[in-house]
Design an enzyme around this catalytic site. Structure first.
Site, short mmCIF file in Angstrom:
data_model
loop_
_atom_site.label_atom_id
_atom_site.label_comp_id
_atom_site.label_asym_id
_atom_site.label_seq_id
_atom_site.Cartn_x
_atom_site.Cartn_y
_atom_site.Cartn_z
N TYR A 1 0.86 -1.18 0.00
CA TYR A 1 0.00 0.00 0.00
C TYR A 1 0.89 1.24 0.00
O TYR A 1 2.01 1.21 0.52
CB TYR A 1 -0.92 0.00 1.22
CG TYR A 1 -1.99 -1.06 1.19
CD1 TYR A 1 -3.30 -0.74 0.83
CD2 TYR A 1 -1.71 -2.38 1.52
CE1 TYR A 1 -4.31 -1.71 0.81
CE2 TYR A 1 -2.71 -3.36 1.50
CZ TYR A 1 -4.00 -3.02 1.14
OH TYR A 1 -4.98 -3.98 1.12
N GLU A 2 0.38 2.34 -0.58
CA GLU A 2 1.25 3.49 -0.82
C GLU A 2 1.74 4.19 0.45
O GLU A 2 2.69 4.97 0.39
CB GLU A 2 0.57 4.50 -1.74
CG GLU A 2 -0.66 5.18 -1.18
CD GLU A 2 -1.26 6.15 -2.20
OE1 GLU A 2 -0.86 7.33 -2.18
OE2 GLU A 2 -2.11 5.73 -3.01
N SER A 3 1.12 3.91 1.59
CA SER A 3 1.60 4.51 2.84
C SER A 3 2.87 3.85 3.36
O SER A 3 3.48 4.35 4.31
CB SER A 3 0.50 4.42 3.91
OG SER A 3 0.03 3.09 4.04
N GLY A 4 3.27 2.72 2.76
CA GLY A 4 4.54 2.11 3.14
C GLY A 4 4.53 0.65 3.55
O GLY A 4 5.59 0.02 3.57
N THR B 1 7.00 6.32 2.28
CA THR B 1 6.22 6.40 1.04
C THR B 1 7.11 6.66 -0.17
O THR B 1 6.90 6.10 -1.25
CB THR B 1 5.15 7.49 1.15
OG1 THR B 1 4.23 7.14 2.20
CG2 THR B 1 4.37 7.63 -0.15
#
Length: 259
Positions: A49-52, A80
């Site tokens: 996921y793009e948050s890490g 990120t």
């Protein structure tokens, strides 16, 4: 077991995710399908996921990319910037799994506005990381419910590029990867035609007619020479999906249908 059209869509999308692949997941329908794949046919899929979070294994569906469930269940969490620069732009993402508000015949996505950009009828959630995912992932899957309002002849705004204007447009734009390779809806599965890269119907879900698909598409949709029928959801797939939705609803204080 009986099932809904939404369940058929989610199951059909989950089946497209190969075991062991690295998948960059969008929130919403893509996250539901990707996690169903992890719970059934693709237990070794790596969800990012793009948050890490890398290797996220949520027990309930996340409310957003900032949901703590993702970080708590991940193999690791990185900044990120690393997700986008090292993993995505570095060519390490096998599949980008995206939703859309609108899509056109070449798999271009709009999640920005409906109507004129400066005076829109509807302002949508926006781009997030979808433009970068659509541009750099090795391949892209798109999932959304089908209607003439969502499958449009011309997008009001191109948020994320699919195959551009068709043909070799994507290559001329200098975008890596294959671009969108499948659009999965509650009615059918579409895939890009060789050469033109226009999406055509390659499979109808059980009980769905061509006339239904035509009525729910804003362009003159075409059908492949050999249109298959999607296999109905199995009891294992439906049980896993419904259990996931029930856990999510309980965790977030929702009614089961809202999960």
């Amino acid at each position: 077991m009986t099932y809904t059209t939404n369940e058929m869509m989610t199951v059909a999308a989950a089946r497209r995710l190969k075991n062991g692949s690295v998948c960059f997941v969008g929130i919403g329908l893509p996250s539901k399908a990707a996690n169903l794949a992890r719970l059934t046919s693709s237990p070794d899929v790596v969800l990012i996921y793009e948050s890490g979070p890398i290797g996220a294994k949520p027990s309930v569906l996340p409310l957003s990319i900032g949901d703590g469930e993702l970080a708590e269940t991940a193999d690791t969490v990185v900044p990120t910037g690393e997700i986008f620069r090292y993993w995505l732009q570095g060519g390490r993402i096998d599949v980008g799994f995206l939703g859309a508000a609108q899509v056109d015949r070449f798999g271009n996505i709009n999640t920005t506005v409906v109507g004129d950009y400066h005076a829109p009828k509807v302002r949508l959630p926006g781009a997030g990381g979808a433009p970068e995912i659509a541009g750099s992932a090795k391949s892209v899957l798109i999932i959304l419910k089908q209607s003439a309002r969502s499958f449009v002849d011309k997008l009001d705004f191109i948020t994320s590029v699919g195959h551009g204007e068709g043909g070799d447009s994507r290559k001329r734009l200098g975008l890596p990867g294959a671009g969108p390779v499948g659009i999965i809806t509650d009615l059918c599965i579409m895939e890009p035609e060789a050469g033109t890269h226009e999406f055509v119907v390659t499979a109808l879900h059980p009980g769905v007619t061509r006339e239904q698909v035509v009525a729910a598409t804003g362009w003159a949709i075409r059908f492949a020479d050999n249109v298959e029928t999607t296999a109905a959801p199995t009891e294992t797939e439906l049980t896993a999906l419904r259990d996931l939705e029930a856990r999510t609803a309980a965790a977030h204080g929702q009614a089961p249908g809202e999960a």
